[in-house]
Scaffold this motif. Structure first.
Motif, PDB file in Angstrom:
ATOM      1  N   THR A 197      37.088  33.326  41.266  1.00  0.00           N
ATOM      2  CA  THR A 197      36.486  33.335  42.595  1.00  0.00           C
ATOM      3  C   THR A 197      37.543  32.852  43.579  1.00  0.00           C
ATOM      4  O   THR A 197      38.156  31.782  43.380  1.00  0.00           O
ATOM      5  N   VAL A 198      37.802  33.657  44.594  1.00  0.00           N
ATOM      6  CA  VAL A 198      38.840  33.321  45.566  1.00  0.00           C
ATOM      7  C   VAL A 198      38.507  31.990  46.251  1.00  0.00           C
ATOM      8  O   VAL A 198      37.368  31.779  46.716  1.00  0.00           O
ATOM      9  N   GLY A 199      39.509  31.089  46.234  1.00  0.00           N
ATOM     10  CA  GLY A 199      39.348  29.782  46.860  1.00  0.00           C
ATOM     11  C   GLY A 199      38.693  28.764  45.971  1.00  0.00           C
ATOM     12  O   GLY A 199      38.630  27.573  46.325  1.00  0.00           O
ATOM     13  N   VAL A 200      38.184  29.182  44.811  1.00  0.00           N
ATOM     14  CA  VAL A 200      37.500  28.259  43.901  1.00  0.00           C
ATOM     15  C   VAL A 200      38.331  28.019  42.659  1.00  0.00           C
ATOM     16  O   VAL A 200      38.564  26.883  42.238  1.00  0.00           O
ATOM     17  N   GLY A 201      38.810  29.088  42.054  1.00  0.00           N
ATOM     18  CA  GLY A 201      39.612  28.945  40.853  1.00  0.00           C
ATOM     19  C   GLY A 201      39.432  30.110  39.886  1.00  0.00           C
ATOM     20  O   GLY A 201      38.693  31.060  40.152  1.00  0.00           O
ATOM     21  N   THR A 202      40.142  29.987  38.751  1.00  0.00           N
ATOM     22  CA  THR A 202      40.163  31.067  37.755  1.00  0.00           C
ATOM     23  C   THR A 202      39.939  30.482  36.370  1.00  0.00           C
ATOM     24  O   THR A 202      40.394  29.362  36.070  1.00  0.00           O
ATOM     25  N   THR A 203      39.240  31.219  35.531  1.00  0.00           N
ATOM     26  CA  THR A 203      38.996  30.799  34.146  1.00  0.00           C
ATOM     27  C   THR A 203      39.379  31.941  33.204  1.00  0.00           C
ATOM     28  O   THR A 203      38.894  33.073  33.347  1.00  0.00           O
ATOM     29  N   PHE A 204      40.264  31.648  32.241  1.00  0.00           N
ATOM     30  CA  PHE A 204      40.624  32.590  31.180  1.00  0.00           C
ATOM     31  C   PHE A 204      39.875  32.174  29.914  1.00  0.00           C
ATOM     32  O   PHE A 204      39.887  30.989  29.539  1.00  0.00           O
ATOM     33  N   THR A 205      39.220  33.142  29.264  1.00  0.00           N
ATOM     34  CA  THR A 205      38.453  32.863  28.043  1.00  0.00           C
ATOM     35  C   THR A 205      39.075  33.649  26.898  1.00  0.00           C
ATOM     36  O   THR A 205      39.216  34.873  26.965  1.00  0.00           O
ATOM     37  N   ILE A 206      39.424  32.936  25.824  1.00  0.00           N
ATOM     38  CA  ILE A 206      40.042  33.561  24.650  1.00  0.00           C
ATOM     39  C   ILE A 206      39.152  33.298  23.443  1.00  0.00           C
ATOM     40  O   ILE A 206      38.794  32.129  23.171  1.00  0.00           O
ATOM     41  N   ASP A 207      38.795  34.354  22.713  1.00  0.00           N
ATOM     42  CA  ASP A 207      38.056  34.229  21.451  1.00  0.00           C
ATOM     43  C   ASP A 207      38.978  34.614  20.317  1.00  0.00           C
ATOM     44  O   ASP A 207      39.539  35.718  20.302  1.00  0.00           O
TER      45      ASP A 207
END
Length: 591
Positions: A576-586
């Motif tokens: 989300t722009v201005g909020v942050g990023t999450t990468f998910t790895i399984d």
């Protein structure tokens, strides 16, 4: 087969009936003739005996006539036949049944002439005296050597002969009927013995005709029918082997066609579609059930394809074209149209091979873009190094402060160039799968502690907090160095793009017995939604200026994606722009 058996039996019985009837008629005729001959021979012997014992008188007086008449009457009781004495001039001198004086002259009678000429006279005719059919036998009696002989004649009614013959005929007919019945039974058994094997052979032949090649004839006898059954069994064996081979070849061809990556369509000389494999159905957007047996022009959505096929039919030459199809989805197809002929002579239609080259062209475009990007990325630091070096050579080296600043820039750009070349080589090895992975159990809690220690200095310098949450006692089978490369790349990105005072965290826990999940989050500037699908592409940057200022090469996420896939895992991103990023790895627990 029952009708055949019936016909065969009827034919045999008819032949037997005709044969028996003919034989019976012949036997009755022969018997009648033999019986008559036997009677005549017996009558001759009786007359010879009479002639030997009797006293013969001559003359024509009444006493002579009475004598012979009396003798004829007495002899009739012994011979059971009509007895007649005839003088040598044909005058009847005595008869057992009639008055001799009233009887005609018998000299010209057939039996009398036969007796005079041949010694015995025989005749079967109608009697003029009694108007009945009689059998006559006459023999001459030589009384006086100088005179012609007298004649003794015996006659019996043919009714008696017929009665005797009839009795024998009845016996014969009865015997023939019995013979006929026996012969009919035997013929039926023979017909049954002939037709039953033929019936079995016919049933087996019908089963073979219906493609049941396991059918076999039970051969009971080694006769002609047995040899026929053996021949049919041999034929069935051969057919079973041949059909097995044909079926195997057909299955192999069907398997090849069904699993080909290219679409195949066979069209006959009349334009009718004969065959479509599964890939052709997917490419054309039609099922084989819809098009097979119909004209190729019925695929109306593919007008350009119909025109190319039409051209192939007109030229009867190999055609190769690339066409963009928009139904059922946009694809770039390479079409190969090859004329089909037998023995290189008769034209039998067209073989159409459809190859989807969309991916190939896309890879070619990506390769071109990659070369262009690499050239551009290499050009920038090289140009910087060259420019500052020229400046130094031009006299700026004498200014220590300027020289030091320029040399620092030259060093940084050379380091960036070195990282870029290293990342390119690394990505090339990973994509070509020339990177051997050394799998071993990795204890994740300690592994994350060591990784965060390596990044603490950079995070502190940028004012970023590092946070971890790792499920205790969690292990995963992985290549430890490559796994550290994955996590450090993602954490470094988070540190680079997080705002000052922000936070980068890693959360690892078990999804189930087979999978673990890693989440790496930051409170950075975020990624626009339109850029999310492309962030794993090589050299793709969301913020190009900031990426270059941070020393990024644009290859980090692409390397991460490939390494995750080498571990048989998956990676996803949410931002989300201005909020942050999450990468998910399984990742799977066990490789």
């Amino acid at each position: 087969m029952n009708s055949f058996r019936t016909r065969l039996t009827v034919i045999i019985i008819t032949m037997i009936a005709l044969s028996v009837t003919a034989s019976g008629l012949f036997m009755m005729k022969t018997f009648k003739e033999n019986h008559i001959n036997a009677l005549q021979d017996n009558m001759v012997r009786e007359m010879q005996f009479i002639a030997a014992k009797m006293e013969w008188r001559t003359g024509d007086s009444q006493s002579v006539l009475d004598y012979y008449t009396q003798e004829a009457a007495e002899l009739k009781h012994f011979t059971a036949a009509r007895v007649t004495f005839i003088r040598n001039d044909g005058v009847v001198i005595g008869d057992s049944d009639f008055d001799a004086r009233m009887m005609d002259n018998h000299y010209e009678r057939e039996e009398v002439q036969g007796a005079i000429k041949n010694g015995v006279g025989r005749s079967i005719r109608k009697s003029d005296t009694i108007n009945q059919s009689m059998m006559y036998v006459a023999v001459p009696i030589q009384q006086i050597p100088t005179e012609k002989p007298y004649i003794i004649r015996l006659a019996i009614h043919l009714d008696e002969v017929d009665r005797s013959v009839g009795q024998v005929t009845m016996v014969l007919v009865g015997g023939l009927l019995i013979l006929f019945v026996v012969a009919a039974l035997i013929s039926y058994r023979i017909a049954l013995s002939m037709t039953r094997p033929l019936e079995q052979i016919t049933k087996v032949a019908k089963r073979i005709k219906n493609m049941d090649y396991r059918a076999r004839v039970k051969v009971m006898k080694q006769d002609e029918i047995g040899e026929l059954g053996t021949a049919i069994n041999a034929m069935a064996d051969s057919l079973q082997v041949q059909m097995g081979r044909i079926k195997q070849n057909e299955n192999q061809l069907q398997s090849v066609l069904a699993n080909m990556i290219n679409g195949v369509v066979m069209i006959d000389a009349n334009g009718k579609i004969l065959l479509m494999n599964r890939r052709a159905e997917e490419v054309l957007g039609f099922s084989a059930r819809e098009l097979v047996g119909r004209h190729y022009s019925d695929a109306k959505q593919q007008y350009e394809l119909s025109q190319i096929i039409k051209e192939a039919f007109q030229t009867r030459q190999h055609l190769k074209e690339e066409v963009t199809f928009y139904y059922p989805e946009e694809r770039l197809l390479e079409l190969n149209l090859v004329p089909i002929s037998q023995a290189g002579q008769e034209f039998n239609g067209i073989l159409l091979v459809l190859q989807d080259v969309s991916a190939i062209r896309r890879l070619e475009r990506m390769r071109s873009e990659f070369v262009a990007n690499v050239s551009h990325e290499l050009k920038t630091p090289i140009a910087a190094v060259k420019g500052f070096a020229e400046t130094l050579l031009g006299g700026a080296v004498k200014d220590e402060e300027t020289a030091s600043s320029f040399l620092k820039i030259i060093y940084d750009e050379s380091e960036r160039l070195n990282r870029l070349i290293g990342d390119i080589l690394e990505l090339s090895k990973i994509e070509s799968r020339r990177v051997p992975l050394l799998f071993s159990p990795v204890e994740l809690e300690g592994f994350v502690d060591k990784t965060l220690t390596l990044l603490e200095a950079e995070a502190t310098r940028r004012g970023i907090q590092l946070h971890q949450k790792v499920e205790s006692g969690l292990f995963v089978e992985a290549d430890e160095d490559r796994l550290r490369q994955i996590i450090m790349n993602l954490l470094s990105n988070g540190i680079n793009y997080a705002t000052e005072g922000g936070r980068v965290s890693i959360d690892i826990h078990a999804l189930n017995d087979d999978l673990i999940r890693m989440k790496i989050s930051d409170t950075g500037i975020g990624i626009p939604k339109k850029d999310l699908p492309r962030i794993f592409e090589r050299f793709y940057r969301v913020d190009k200026a900031r990426s270059r200022s941070s020393g990024g090469t644009g290859l980090g996420l692409s390397i991460v994606k490939h390494l995750v896939e080498l571990h048989k895992g998956t990676i996803a991103v949410e931002s989300t722009v201005g909020v942050g990023t999450t990468f998910t790895i399984d990742l799977p627990v066990i490789q």
